[in-house]
Motif scaffolding. Structure first.
Motif, mmCIF file in Angstrom:
data_model
loop_
_atom_site.group_PDB
_atom_site.id
_atom_site.type_symbol
_atom_site.label_atom_id
_atom_site.label_comp_id
_atom_site.label_asym_id
_atom_site.label_seq_id
_atom_site.Cartn_x
_atom_site.Cartn_y
_atom_site.Cartn_z
ATOM 1 N N ASN A 132 -1.866 -22.855 10.163
ATOM 2 C CA ASN A 132 -1.985 -24.307 9.951
ATOM 3 C C ASN A 132 -2.541 -24.619 8.554
ATOM 4 N N PRO A 133 -1.858 -24.176 7.508
ATOM 5 C CA PRO A 133 -2.407 -24.298 6.141
ATOM 6 C C PRO A 133 -2.572 -25.737 5.663
ATOM 7 N N LYS A 134 -3.666 -25.966 4.954
ATOM 8 C CA LYS A 134 -3.971 -27.302 4.432
ATOM 9 C C LYS A 134 -2.897 -27.803 3.462
ATOM 10 N N GLU A 135 -2.221 -26.883 2.812
ATOM 11 C CA GLU A 135 -1.230 -27.259 1.794
ATOM 12 C C GLU A 135 -0.060 -28.050 2.365
ATOM 13 N N LEU A 136 0.073 -28.053 3.695
ATOM 14 C CA LEU A 136 1.169 -28.784 4.341
ATOM 15 C C LEU A 136 0.682 -29.985 5.151
ATOM 16 N N LYS A 137 -0.546 -30.400 4.905
ATOM 17 C CA LYS A 137 -1.126 -31.506 5.667
ATOM 18 C C LYS A 137 -0.549 -32.868 5.280
ATOM 19 N N ASP A 138 0.119 -32.948 4.119
ATOM 20 C CA ASP A 138 0.611 -34.257 3.674
ATOM 21 C C ASP A 138 2.025 -34.565 4.159
ATOM 22 N N SER B 244 12.610 -15.753 10.217
ATOM 23 C CA SER B 244 12.394 -17.168 10.552
ATOM 24 C C SER B 244 11.341 -17.316 11.638
ATOM 25 N N ARG B 245 11.415 -16.466 12.657
ATOM 26 C CA ARG B 245 10.420 -16.524 13.731
ATOM 27 C C ARG B 245 9.024 -16.239 13.186
ATOM 28 N N VAL B 246 8.913 -15.199 12.372
ATOM 29 C CA VAL B 246 7.621 -14.833 11.797
ATOM 30 C C VAL B 246 7.069 -15.967 10.935
ATOM 31 N N ALA B 247 7.933 -16.563 10.116
ATOM 32 C CA ALA B 247 7.491 -17.637 9.223
ATOM 33 C C ALA B 247 6.972 -18.840 10.011
ATOM 34 N N TYR B 248 7.687 -19.215 11.062
ATOM 35 C CA TYR B 248 7.305 -20.386 11.865
ATOM 36 C C TYR B 248 6.031 -20.115 12.655
ATOM 37 N N GLU B 249 5.924 -18.936 13.251
ATOM 38 C CA GLU B 249 4.719 -18.589 14.017
ATOM 39 C C GLU B 249 3.512 -18.438 13.089
ATOM 40 N N PHE B 250 3.745 -17.925 11.899
ATOM 41 C CA PHE B 250 2.672 -17.805 10.907
ATOM 42 C C PHE B 250 2.142 -19.193 10.550
ATOM 43 N N TYR B 251 3.057 -20.132 10.300
ATOM 44 C CA TYR B 251 2.641 -21.503 9.979
ATOM 45 C C TYR B 251 1.812 -22.101 11.120
ATOM 46 N N PHE C 15 2.024 -23.836 -2.613
ATOM 47 C CA PHE C 15 1.938 -23.365 -1.232
ATOM 48 C C PHE C 15 1.413 -21.922 -1.181
ATOM 49 N N PRO C 16 0.149 -21.711 -1.572
ATOM 50 C CA PRO C 16 -0.378 -20.338 -1.668
ATOM 51 C C PRO C 16 -0.361 -19.557 -0.357
ATOM 52 N N MET C 17 -0.590 -20.226 0.764
ATOM 53 C CA MET C 17 -0.582 -19.495 2.033
ATOM 54 C C MET C 17 0.845 -19.151 2.467
ATOM 55 N N MET C 18 1.768 -20.073 2.303
ATOM 56 C CA MET C 18 3.151 -19.806 2.698
ATOM 57 C C MET C 18 3.807 -18.763 1.787
ATOM 58 N N GLU C 19 3.234 -18.546 0.602
ATOM 59 C CA GLU C 19 3.745 -17.493 -0.284
ATOM 60 C C GLU C 19 3.691 -16.125 0.379
ATOM 61 N N ALA C 20 2.736 -15.943 1.287
ATOM 62 C CA ALA C 20 2.573 -14.642 1.940
ATOM 63 C C ALA C 20 3.843 -14.225 2.676
ATOM 64 N N ILE C 21 4.556 -15.190 3.236
ATOM 65 C CA ILE C 21 5.780 -14.895 3.983
ATOM 66 C C ILE C 21 6.799 -14.184 3.098
ATOM 67 N N ASP C 22 6.846 -14.538 1.820
ATOM 68 C CA ASP C 22 7.882 -14.022 0.925
ATOM 69 C C ASP C 22 7.636 -12.594 0.462
ATOM 70 N N LEU C 23 6.478 -12.038 0.761
ATOM 71 C CA LEU C 23 6.142 -10.682 0.316
ATOM 72 C C LEU C 23 7.104 -9.645 0.916
ATOM 73 N N PRO C 24 7.264 -8.509 0.251
ATOM 74 C CA PRO C 24 8.239 -7.491 0.703
ATOM 75 C C PRO C 24 7.745 -6.671 1.897
ATOM 76 N N PHE C 25 7.803 -7.269 3.085
ATOM 77 C CA PHE C 25 7.371 -6.586 4.301
ATOM 78 C C PHE C 25 8.509 -5.832 4.989
ATOM 79 N N GLY C 26 9.715 -5.911 4.437
ATOM 80 C CA GLY C 26 10.839 -5.206 5.044
ATOM 81 C C GLY C 26 11.441 -5.947 6.219
ATOM 82 N N TYR C 27 11.642 -7.239 6.074
ATOM 83 C CA TYR C 27 12.231 -8.038 7.146
ATOM 84 C C TYR C 27 13.616 -7.498 7.503
#
Length: 338
Positions: free
Chosen positions: A134-140, A123-130, A104-116
Protein backbone atom coordinates in the motif's frame (compact mmCIF):
# COMPACT_ATOMS: atom_id res chain seq x y z
CA UNK A 1 -67.36 22.15 -14.04
CA UNK A 2 -64.53 23.15 -11.76
CA UNK A 3 -64.88 19.89 -9.87
CA UNK A 4 -64.64 17.93 -13.15
CA UNK A 5 -61.54 19.89 -14.21
CA UNK A 6 -59.95 19.26 -10.82
CA UNK A 7 -60.69 15.57 -11.07
CA UNK A 8 -59.22 15.40 -14.59
CA UNK A 9 -56.05 17.11 -13.37
CA UNK A 10 -55.72 14.61 -10.53
CA UNK A 11 -56.11 11.70 -12.95
CA UNK A 12 -53.50 13.12 -15.35
CA UNK A 13 -50.98 13.73 -12.56
CA UNK A 14 -51.53 10.23 -11.22
CA UNK A 15 -50.93 8.72 -14.65
CA UNK A 16 -47.72 10.71 -15.09
CA UNK A 17 -46.46 9.61 -11.67
CA UNK A 18 -47.21 5.96 -12.42
CA UNK A 19 -45.45 6.17 -15.79
CA UNK A 20 -42.39 7.81 -14.28
CA UNK A 21 -42.21 5.08 -11.66
CA UNK A 22 -41.83 2.47 -14.39
CA UNK A 23 -39.19 4.31 -16.45
CA UNK A 24 -35.88 2.40 -16.12
CA UNK A 25 -33.28 4.21 -14.05
CA UNK A 26 -30.87 4.06 -17.01
CA UNK A 27 -33.40 6.23 -18.93
CA UNK A 28 -34.07 8.61 -16.09
CA UNK A 29 -30.45 9.14 -15.07
CA UNK A 30 -27.85 10.85 -17.19
CA UNK A 31 -24.89 8.46 -17.64
CA UNK A 32 -21.69 9.13 -15.73
CA UNK A 33 -19.32 10.04 -18.56
CA UNK A 34 -15.62 9.30 -18.09
CA UNK A 35 -12.48 9.51 -20.21
CA UNK A 36 -9.78 6.82 -20.30
CA UNK A 37 -6.27 7.62 -21.60
CA UNK A 38 -4.35 4.55 -22.82
CA UNK A 39 -0.77 4.81 -24.06
CA UNK A 40 -0.85 1.61 -26.13
CA UNK A 41 -1.68 2.05 -29.83
CA UNK A 42 -5.31 1.19 -30.72
CA UNK A 43 -4.50 -2.15 -32.38
CA UNK A 44 -2.27 -3.38 -29.55
CA UNK A 45 -3.71 -6.25 -27.51
CA UNK A 46 -3.50 -4.22 -24.31
CA UNK A 47 -5.35 -1.28 -25.81
CA UNK A 48 -8.04 -3.78 -26.80
CA UNK A 49 -7.99 -5.23 -23.27
CA UNK A 50 -8.50 -1.76 -21.81
CA UNK A 51 -11.37 -1.10 -24.21
CA UNK A 52 -12.90 -4.41 -23.10
CA UNK A 53 -12.46 -3.37 -19.47
CA UNK A 54 -14.33 -0.12 -20.16
CA UNK A 55 -17.13 -2.04 -21.93
CA UNK A 56 -17.41 -4.48 -19.03
CA UNK A 57 -17.83 -1.63 -16.54
CA UNK A 58 -20.49 -0.07 -18.79
CA UNK A 59 -22.34 -3.39 -19.09
CA UNK A 60 -22.33 -4.14 -15.36
CA UNK A 61 -23.54 -0.62 -14.62
CA UNK A 62 -26.52 -1.15 -16.95
CA UNK A 63 -25.60 1.94 -18.92
CA UNK A 64 -25.16 4.21 -15.92
CA UNK A 65 -21.48 4.64 -16.83
CA UNK A 66 -20.09 5.58 -20.24
CA UNK A 67 -16.33 5.49 -20.79
CA UNK A 68 -14.64 7.02 -23.83
CA UNK A 69 -11.24 5.43 -24.48
CA UNK A 70 -8.40 7.45 -26.03
CA UNK A 71 -5.68 4.96 -27.14
CA UNK A 72 -2.26 5.74 -28.55
CA UNK A 73 -1.57 8.67 -26.24
CA UNK A 74 -4.08 10.87 -28.04
CA UNK A 75 -5.31 12.44 -24.80
CA UNK A 76 -2.13 12.35 -22.72
CA UNK A 77 1.29 11.07 -23.80
CA UNK A 78 2.71 7.98 -22.09
CA UNK A 79 4.93 9.77 -19.51
CA UNK A 80 2.09 12.21 -18.67
CA UNK A 81 -0.76 9.72 -18.23
CA UNK A 82 -0.45 9.42 -14.44
CA UNK A 83 -0.17 13.16 -13.84
CA UNK A 84 -3.03 13.65 -16.29
CA UNK A 85 -5.26 11.50 -14.11
CA UNK A 86 -4.21 13.30 -10.93
CA UNK A 87 -4.84 16.69 -12.55
CA UNK A 88 -8.16 15.65 -14.09
CA UNK A 89 -7.09 15.82 -17.74
CA UNK A 90 -8.43 12.27 -18.00
CA UNK A 91 -10.58 10.39 -15.50
CA UNK A 92 -8.74 7.10 -15.97
CA UNK A 93 -5.29 6.26 -17.27
CA UNK A 94 -3.22 3.26 -18.38
CA UNK A 95 0.56 3.58 -18.69
CA UNK A 96 3.92 2.51 -17.24
CA UNK A 97 5.27 3.34 -13.77
CA UNK A 98 8.85 3.57 -15.07
CA UNK A 99 7.97 6.32 -17.54
CA UNK A 100 7.92 8.72 -14.58
CA UNK A 101 11.25 7.75 -13.12
CA UNK A 102 11.71 8.42 -9.41
CA UNK A 103 8.02 9.02 -8.68
CA UNK A 104 7.25 5.41 -7.71
CA UNK A 105 10.21 4.13 -5.65
CA UNK A 106 8.34 1.21 -4.09
CA UNK A 107 6.75 0.01 -7.33
CA UNK A 108 10.22 0.09 -8.92
CA UNK A 109 10.98 -3.07 -6.95
CA UNK A 110 8.62 -5.06 -9.20
CA UNK A 111 10.78 -4.30 -12.25
CA UNK A 112 13.93 -5.85 -10.78
CA UNK A 113 15.36 -8.96 -12.52
CA UNK A 114 13.77 -11.68 -10.37
CA UNK A 115 13.36 -14.08 -13.30
CA UNK A 116 9.63 -13.75 -13.89
CA UNK A 117 8.44 -16.81 -15.85
CA UNK A 118 5.32 -15.28 -17.44
CA UNK A 119 3.07 -12.26 -17.70
CA UNK A 120 0.35 -13.83 -15.57
CA UNK A 121 2.79 -14.51 -12.74
CA UNK A 122 4.39 -11.07 -12.99
CA UNK A 123 0.96 -9.39 -13.00
CA UNK A 124 -0.26 -11.35 -9.99
CA UNK A 125 2.92 -10.59 -8.05
CA UNK A 126 2.75 -6.89 -8.93
CA UNK A 127 -0.89 -6.54 -7.86
CA UNK A 128 -0.46 -8.52 -4.62
CA UNK A 129 2.70 -6.55 -3.84
CA UNK A 130 0.77 -3.28 -4.23
CA UNK A 131 -2.06 -4.49 -1.98
CA UNK A 132 0.36 -5.69 0.69
CA UNK A 133 2.68 -2.66 0.70
CA UNK A 134 0.00 0.00 0.00
CA UNK A 135 2.69 2.54 -1.00
CA UNK A 136 2.16 6.22 -0.23
CA UNK A 137 3.29 7.14 -3.75
CA UNK A 138 -0.09 5.97 -5.08
CA UNK A 139 -2.30 7.70 -2.53
CA UNK A 140 -3.29 10.49 -4.93
CA UNK A 141 -5.22 8.13 -7.25
CA UNK A 142 -7.56 5.17 -7.07
CA UNK A 143 -5.67 2.11 -8.31
CA UNK A 144 -7.95 -0.13 -10.36
CA UNK A 145 -5.52 -2.64 -11.83
CA UNK A 146 -1.81 -3.40 -12.10
CA UNK A 147 -0.08 -5.75 -14.50
CA UNK A 148 3.38 -6.59 -15.79
CA UNK A 149 4.90 -8.35 -18.77
CA UNK A 150 6.79 -11.63 -18.89
CA UNK A 151 10.57 -12.01 -19.26
CA UNK A 152 12.32 -9.55 -21.51
CA UNK A 153 14.78 -10.03 -24.36
CA UNK A 154 17.43 -7.95 -26.05
CA UNK A 155 16.29 -7.17 -29.60
CA UNK A 156 19.19 -5.72 -31.56
CA UNK A 157 20.39 -4.77 -35.00
CA UNK A 158 23.66 -6.67 -34.45
CA UNK A 159 24.15 -10.10 -32.91
CA UNK A 160 25.16 -10.32 -29.26
CA UNK A 161 26.71 -13.45 -27.75
CA UNK A 162 28.85 -12.06 -24.94
CA UNK A 163 29.46 -9.16 -22.59
CA UNK A 164 32.11 -7.99 -25.03
CA UNK A 165 29.47 -7.81 -27.77
CA UNK A 166 27.04 -5.71 -25.71
CA UNK A 167 29.69 -3.30 -24.46
CA UNK A 168 28.82 0.24 -25.58
CA UNK A 169 25.67 -0.89 -27.42
CA UNK A 170 23.04 1.87 -27.37
CA UNK A 171 20.02 0.14 -25.83
CA UNK A 172 16.56 1.67 -25.42
CA UNK A 173 15.28 1.04 -21.92
CA UNK A 174 13.08 2.47 -19.17
CA UNK A 175 13.31 2.67 -15.41
CA UNK A 176 15.42 0.01 -13.75
CA UNK A 177 16.17 -1.75 -17.02
CA UNK A 178 18.56 1.13 -17.65
CA UNK A 179 20.55 -0.15 -14.68
CA UNK A 180 20.72 -3.59 -16.29
CA UNK A 181 22.11 -1.98 -19.40
CA UNK A 182 24.77 -0.17 -17.36
CA UNK A 183 25.88 -3.27 -15.45
CA UNK A 184 26.04 -5.29 -18.66
CA UNK A 185 28.26 -2.61 -20.16
CA UNK A 186 25.73 -1.22 -22.65
CA UNK A 187 24.87 2.46 -23.12
CA UNK A 188 21.29 2.96 -21.85
CA UNK A 189 19.02 5.36 -23.73
CA UNK A 190 15.84 6.28 -21.80
CA UNK A 191 12.93 6.21 -24.22
CA UNK A 192 9.22 5.27 -24.18
CA UNK A 193 8.12 2.30 -26.25
CA UNK A 194 6.27 4.38 -28.82
CA UNK A 195 9.52 6.08 -29.88
CA UNK A 196 11.58 2.90 -30.24
CA UNK A 197 10.64 1.94 -33.82
CA UNK A 198 11.87 5.18 -35.37
CA UNK A 199 14.94 5.22 -33.10
CA UNK A 200 15.93 1.70 -34.20
CA UNK A 201 15.18 2.46 -37.82
CA UNK A 202 17.32 5.62 -37.81
CA UNK A 203 20.16 4.16 -35.72
CA UNK A 204 19.54 6.41 -32.72
CA UNK A 205 19.60 3.17 -30.70
CA UNK A 206 21.05 -0.21 -31.69
CA UNK A 207 18.87 -2.41 -29.53
CA UNK A 208 16.01 -2.46 -27.06
CA UNK A 209 15.13 -4.30 -23.86
CA UNK A 210 11.52 -5.44 -24.17
CA UNK A 211 9.16 -8.39 -23.88
CA UNK A 212 9.13 -10.32 -27.14
CA UNK A 213 5.49 -9.35 -27.76
CA UNK A 214 6.68 -5.79 -28.38
CA UNK A 215 8.37 -6.91 -31.58
CA UNK A 216 4.92 -7.55 -33.04
CA UNK A 217 2.71 -5.22 -31.00
CA UNK A 218 4.85 -2.20 -31.82
CA UNK A 219 6.19 -3.67 -35.10
CA UNK A 220 9.77 -3.38 -33.85
CA UNK A 221 10.63 -6.80 -35.25
CA UNK A 222 10.74 -5.10 -38.63
CA UNK A 223 13.74 -2.98 -37.66
CA UNK A 224 15.90 -5.46 -35.71
CA UNK A 225 17.78 -8.58 -36.85
CA UNK A 226 18.56 -10.52 -33.68
CA UNK A 227 16.72 -11.54 -30.48
CA UNK A 228 18.84 -12.62 -27.51
CA UNK A 229 17.28 -14.43 -24.55
CA UNK A 230 18.85 -14.59 -21.09
CA UNK A 231 17.69 -15.19 -17.52
CA UNK A 232 19.60 -12.04 -16.64
CA UNK A 233 16.94 -10.16 -18.59
CA UNK A 234 14.11 -11.76 -16.58
CA UNK A 235 12.95 -8.39 -15.33
CA UNK A 236 9.51 -6.97 -15.96
CA UNK A 237 7.91 -3.55 -16.44
CA UNK A 238 4.92 -2.88 -14.23
CA UNK A 239 1.96 -0.87 -15.48
CA UNK A 240 -1.06 0.76 -13.93
CA UNK A 241 -4.71 1.47 -14.57
CA UNK A 242 -5.68 4.29 -12.23
CA UNK A 243 -8.60 6.66 -11.73
CA UNK A 244 -8.89 10.23 -10.55
CA UNK A 245 -9.50 9.94 -6.82
CA UNK A 246 -12.22 12.59 -6.57
CA UNK A 247 -14.08 11.13 -9.55
CA UNK A 248 -13.99 7.68 -7.97
CA UNK A 249 -15.12 8.94 -4.56
CA UNK A 250 -18.02 10.80 -6.19
CA UNK A 251 -19.39 7.58 -7.70
CA UNK A 252 -22.35 5.80 -6.05
CA UNK A 253 -21.17 2.93 -3.85
CA UNK A 254 -22.56 0.23 -6.14
CA UNK A 255 -20.72 1.76 -9.10
CA UNK A 256 -17.51 1.94 -7.06
CA UNK A 257 -17.88 -1.77 -6.38
CA UNK A 258 -18.15 -2.48 -10.10
CA UNK A 259 -14.92 -0.59 -10.77
CA UNK A 260 -13.20 -2.47 -7.90
CA UNK A 261 -14.35 -5.88 -9.10
CA UNK A 262 -13.57 -5.35 -12.78
CA UNK A 263 -10.17 -3.83 -12.00
CA UNK A 264 -9.20 -6.84 -9.87
CA UNK A 265 -10.43 -9.29 -12.50
CA UNK A 266 -8.45 -7.55 -15.23
CA UNK A 267 -5.12 -8.23 -13.47
CA UNK A 268 -5.25 -11.82 -14.68
CA UNK A 269 -6.75 -10.83 -18.03
CA UNK A 270 -3.95 -8.36 -18.70
CA UNK A 271 -1.43 -11.02 -17.64
CA UNK A 272 -2.92 -13.55 -20.03
CA UNK A 273 -2.82 -10.97 -22.80
CA UNK A 274 0.92 -10.60 -22.18
CA UNK A 275 1.48 -14.35 -22.46
CA UNK A 276 -0.65 -14.71 -25.57
CA UNK A 277 1.07 -11.72 -27.13
CA UNK A 278 4.53 -13.15 -26.32
CA UNK A 279 3.65 -16.28 -28.28
CA UNK A 280 2.44 -14.17 -31.20
CA UNK A 281 5.53 -11.96 -30.98
CA UNK A 282 7.85 -14.96 -31.18
CA UNK A 283 5.98 -16.31 -34.18
CA UNK A 284 6.11 -12.87 -35.82
CA UNK A 285 9.90 -12.55 -35.62
CA UNK A 286 10.37 -16.16 -36.67
CA UNK A 287 8.29 -15.51 -39.79
CA UNK A 288 10.45 -12.45 -40.49
CA UNK A 289 13.46 -14.75 -40.40
CA UNK A 290 15.11 -13.05 -37.44
CA UNK A 291 17.85 -14.82 -35.49
CA UNK A 292 16.59 -15.92 -32.02
CA UNK A 293 19.00 -17.56 -29.58
CA UNK A 294 20.15 -17.81 -25.98
CA UNK A 295 23.62 -17.55 -24.47
CA UNK A 296 26.15 -20.25 -23.71
CA UNK A 297 26.05 -21.57 -20.11
CA UNK A 298 29.36 -19.86 -19.38
CA UNK A 299 28.20 -16.53 -20.76
CA UNK A 300 24.81 -16.81 -19.04
CA UNK A 301 26.56 -17.11 -15.67
CA UNK A 302 28.61 -13.99 -16.45
CA UNK A 303 25.49 -11.99 -17.32
CA UNK A 304 23.64 -13.05 -14.17
CA UNK A 305 26.64 -12.17 -12.01
CA UNK A 306 26.96 -8.80 -13.73
CA UNK A 307 23.38 -7.71 -12.99
CA UNK A 308 23.11 -9.05 -9.42
CA UNK A 309 24.18 -5.73 -7.80
CA UNK A 310 21.06 -4.08 -9.28
CA UNK A 311 18.86 -5.59 -6.56
CA UNK A 312 21.26 -4.70 -3.74
CA UNK A 313 21.63 -1.16 -5.07
CA UNK A 314 17.86 -0.73 -5.16
CA UNK A 315 17.52 -1.85 -1.54
CA UNK A 316 20.20 0.55 -0.32
CA UNK A 317 18.80 3.47 -2.32
CA UNK A 318 15.24 3.24 -1.04
CA UNK A 319 16.28 2.40 2.53
CA UNK A 320 18.18 5.70 2.58
CA UNK A 321 14.87 7.40 1.74
CA UNK A 322 13.28 5.75 4.76
CA UNK A 323 11.39 3.22 2.64
CA UNK A 324 11.33 -0.57 3.24
CA UNK A 325 13.49 -1.72 0.32
CA UNK A 326 14.67 -4.92 1.99
CA UNK A 327 11.09 -5.83 2.91
CA UNK A 328 9.95 -5.11 -0.66
CA UNK A 329 12.49 -7.46 -2.21
CA UNK A 330 11.74 -10.19 0.32
CA UNK A 331 7.99 -9.92 -0.32
CA UNK A 332 8.40 -10.19 -4.09
CA UNK A 333 10.60 -13.26 -3.73
CA UNK A 334 7.98 -14.84 -1.44
CA UNK A 335 5.14 -14.03 -3.86
CA UNK A 336 7.13 -15.52 -6.75
CA UNK A 337 7.67 -18.72 -4.79
CA UNK A 338 3.91 -19.25 -4.29
Amino acid sequence: MKRQELWSAVVVCTCIAVCLAFIPSSWAEKPIELTFSVFFPPTHAHAVASMDMAKEIETRSNGRVKITVFPGGTLTKAPAVYAGVVDGISDMGHSVFAYTRGRFPMMEAIDLPFGYPSGKVASRVAYEFYNAMNPKELKDVKVLSIHAHGPSVLAAKKDVNSLDDIKGLKVRCTGLSSKLAEYLGAAPVAMPQNAAYAALQKGVVEGTFCPIETLKGWKQGEVIDHVIESKALGYTTSMFVVMNKKKYEALPEDIQQIFDEVGAEWVEKYGQVWDDADQEGRQFVEELGRNIHGLSAEEEAKWEKAIHPVIEEYQKKVEKKGLPGVQAVKLIQELLAQ
